[in-house]
Design a protein around this motif. Structure first.
Motif, PDB file in Angstrom:
ATOM      1  N   GLN A   1     -45.433 -28.908  -2.944  1.00 34.87           N
ATOM      2  CA  GLN A   1     -45.042 -28.074  -1.819  1.00 34.87           C
ATOM      3  C   GLN A   1     -46.284 -27.711  -1.011  1.00 34.87           C
ATOM      4  N   VAL A   2     -46.150 -27.696   0.286  1.00 34.66           N
ATOM      5  CA  VAL A   2     -47.279 -27.407   1.159  1.00 34.66           C
ATOM      6  C   VAL A   2     -47.314 -25.922   1.471  1.00 34.66           C
ATOM      7  N   ARG A   3     -48.496 -25.354   1.439  1.00 45.79           N
ATOM      8  CA  ARG A   3     -48.697 -23.959   1.807  1.00 45.79           C
ATOM      9  C   ARG A   3     -49.863 -23.870   2.768  1.00 45.79           C
ATOM     10  N   LEU A   4     -49.850 -22.826   3.587  1.00 41.23           N
ATOM     11  CA  LEU A   4     -51.000 -22.512   4.430  1.00 41.23           C
ATOM     12  C   LEU A   4     -51.758 -21.387   3.749  1.00 41.23           C
ATOM     13  N   VAL A   5     -53.014 -21.647   3.427  1.00 39.21           N
ATOM     14  CA  VAL A   5     -53.833 -20.679   2.704  1.00 39.21           C
ATOM     15  C   VAL A   5     -54.908 -20.145   3.635  1.00 39.21           C
ATOM     16  N   GLU A   6     -54.872 -18.849   3.863  1.00 39.74           N
ATOM     17  CA  GLU A   6     -55.817 -18.213   4.771  1.00 39.74           C
ATOM     18  C   GLU A   6     -56.997 -17.637   4.008  1.00 39.74           C
ATOM     19  N   ARG A   7     -58.140 -17.630   4.683  1.00 40.51           N
ATOM     20  CA  ARG A   7     -59.336 -16.989   4.144  1.00 40.51           C
ATOM     21  C   ARG A   7     -60.037 -16.256   5.279  1.00 40.51           C
ATOM     22  N   GLY A   8     -60.717 -15.197   4.906  1.00 42.16           N
ATOM     23  CA  GLY A   8     -61.479 -14.457   5.890  1.00 42.16           C
ATOM     24  C   GLY A   8     -60.861 -13.108   6.168  1.00 42.16           C
ATOM     25  N   GLY A   9     -61.252 -12.520   7.286  1.00 39.01           N
ATOM     26  CA  GLY A   9     -60.806 -11.181   7.635  1.00 39.01           C
ATOM     27  C   GLY A   9     -61.691 -10.135   7.003  1.00 39.01           C
ATOM     28  N   LEU A  20     -61.785 -16.439  10.578  1.00 38.27           N
ATOM     29  CA  LEU A  20     -60.649 -16.761   9.714  1.00 38.27           C
ATOM     30  C   LEU A  20     -60.535 -18.274   9.605  1.00 38.27           C
ATOM     31  N   SER A  21     -60.042 -18.716   8.467  1.00 39.62           N
ATOM     32  CA  SER A  21     -59.708 -20.122   8.318  1.00 39.62           C
ATOM     33  C   SER A  21     -58.356 -20.228   7.633  1.00 39.62           C
ATOM     34  N   CYS A  22     -57.717 -21.342   7.850  1.00 35.81           N
ATOM     35  CA  CYS A  22     -56.389 -21.573   7.275  1.00 35.81           C
ATOM     36  C   CYS A  22     -56.255 -23.052   6.976  1.00 35.81           C
ATOM     37  N   THR A  23     -56.001 -23.361   5.719  1.00 37.05           N
ATOM     38  CA  THR A  23     -55.935 -24.749   5.290  1.00 37.05           C
ATOM     39  C   THR A  23     -54.556 -25.059   4.725  1.00 37.05           C
ATOM     40  N   ALA A  24     -54.024 -26.194   5.128  1.00 35.08           N
ATOM     41  CA  ALA A  24     -52.754 -26.658   4.571  1.00 35.08           C
ATOM     42  C   ALA A  24     -53.039 -27.356   3.254  1.00 35.08           C
ATOM     43  N   SER A  25     -52.502 -26.800   2.180  1.00 37.03           N
ATOM     44  CA  SER A  25     -52.710 -27.386   0.863  1.00 37.03           C
ATOM     45  C   SER A  25     -51.645 -28.440   0.596  1.00 37.03           C
ATOM     46  N   GLY A  26     -51.887 -29.285  -0.384  1.00 40.20           N
ATOM     47  CA  GLY A  26     -50.915 -30.319  -0.713  1.00 40.20           C
ATOM     48  C   GLY A  26     -51.213 -31.626  -0.002  1.00 40.20           C
ATOM     49  N   THR A  27     -50.281 -32.545  -0.118  1.00 44.59           N
ATOM     50  CA  THR A  27     -50.447 -33.869   0.485  1.00 44.59           C
ATOM     51  C   THR A  27     -49.917 -33.838   1.912  1.00 44.59           C
ATOM     52  N   VAL A  28     -50.829 -33.628   2.849  1.00 43.55           N
ATOM     53  CA  VAL A  28     -50.467 -33.480   4.253  1.00 43.55           C
ATOM     54  C   VAL A  28     -50.835 -34.751   5.009  1.00 43.55           C
ATOM     55  N   PHE A  29     -49.926 -35.201   5.847  1.00 33.77           N
ATOM     56  CA  PHE A  29     -50.205 -36.373   6.667  1.00 33.77           C
ATOM     57  C   PHE A  29     -50.511 -36.011   8.110  1.00 33.77           C
ATOM     58  N   SER A  30     -49.779 -35.051   8.642  1.00 39.67           N
ATOM     59  CA  SER A  30     -50.036 -34.669  10.022  1.00 39.67           C
ATOM     60  C   SER A  30     -49.475 -33.281  10.291  1.00 39.67           C
ATOM     61  N   ILE A  31     -50.088 -32.636  11.278  1.00 41.00           N
ATOM     62  CA  ILE A  31     -49.634 -31.327  11.742  1.00 41.00           C
ATOM     63  C   ILE A  31     -49.697 -31.336  13.257  1.00 41.00           C
ATOM     64  N   SER A  70     -60.146 -23.402  16.744  1.00 40.99           N
ATOM     65  CA  SER A  70     -60.507 -24.807  16.585  1.00 40.99           C
ATOM     66  C   SER A  70     -59.811 -25.350  15.344  1.00 40.99           C
ATOM     67  N   ARG A  71     -59.849 -26.660  15.189  1.00 43.26           N
ATOM     68  CA  ARG A  71     -59.200 -27.264  14.030  1.00 43.26           C
ATOM     69  C   ARG A  71     -60.016 -28.451  13.556  1.00 43.26           C
ATOM     70  N   ASP A  72     -59.879 -28.726  12.272  1.00 38.24           N
ATOM     71  CA  ASP A  72     -60.488 -29.897  11.657  1.00 38.24           C
ATOM     72  C   ASP A  72     -59.350 -30.676  11.015  1.00 38.24           C
ATOM     73  N   ASP A  73     -58.934 -31.728  11.654  1.00 37.80           N
ATOM     74  CA  ASP A  73     -57.776 -32.465  11.159  1.00 37.80           C
ATOM     75  C   ASP A  73     -58.092 -33.255   9.890  1.00 37.80           C
ATOM     76  N   SER A  74     -59.345 -33.501   9.623  1.00 31.83           N
ATOM     77  CA  SER A  74     -59.691 -34.186   8.368  1.00 31.83           C
ATOM     78  C   SER A  74     -59.459 -33.273   7.174  1.00 31.83           C
ATOM     79  N   ARG A  75     -59.433 -31.963   7.444  1.00 31.88           N
ATOM     80  CA  ARG A  75     -59.207 -30.980   6.384  1.00 31.88           C
ATOM     81  C   ARG A  75     -57.931 -30.192   6.590  1.00 31.88           C
TER      82      ARG A  75
END
Length: 121
Positions: A1-9, A20-31, A70-75
């Motif tokens: 299952q995919v989750r968005l995990v936030e860090r910072g604040g 702040l950062s937010c990373t989609a965990s799990g096997t993600v192909f595109s957003i 901003s976003r980093d699509d590799s991550r």
């Protein structure tokens, strides 16, 4: 299952900066679009900033010139750099992702768990 995990604040004085950062965990192909919303105490959740899959950005007028998304699509990560923070920026910041293709599933949208940003003298 995919989750968005936030860090910072955290807690900062007026005029200070946070990120702040937010990373989609799990096997993600595109957003598709990724972004940030915030909810101040007693108020509705509002859009802060978004960044499209093509890199275009849009900001609420209240944060233009102070915040950078901003976003980093590799991550599969979206960032929010917040500068010259003011007391009215206080709230819970939620990251948001549109049209997430992950594994065998496609999610119309996902939300992060929220990160508290407090601006106080």
């Amino acid at each position: 299952q995919v989750r968005l995990v936030e860090r910072g604040g955290g807690l900062v004085q007026p005029g200070g900066s946070l990120s702040l950062s937010c990373t989609a965990s799990g096997t993600v192909f595109s957003i598709d679009d990724m972004g940030w919303y915030r909810q101040a105490p007693g108020k509705e959740r509002e859009l802060v900033a978004i960044v499209t899959s093509g890199g275009a950005t849009n900001y609420d007028d209240s944060v233009k010139g102070r915040f950078t998304v901003s976003r980093d699509d590799s991550r599969f990560t979206v960032y929010l750099q917040m500068g010259d923070l003011q007391i009215e920026d206080t709230g819970v910041y939620f990251c948001h992702a549109d049209k997430v293709h992950a594994g065998s599933r496609r999610y119309l949208e996902l939300w992060g768990q929220g990160a508290l940003v407090t601006v106080r003298s």
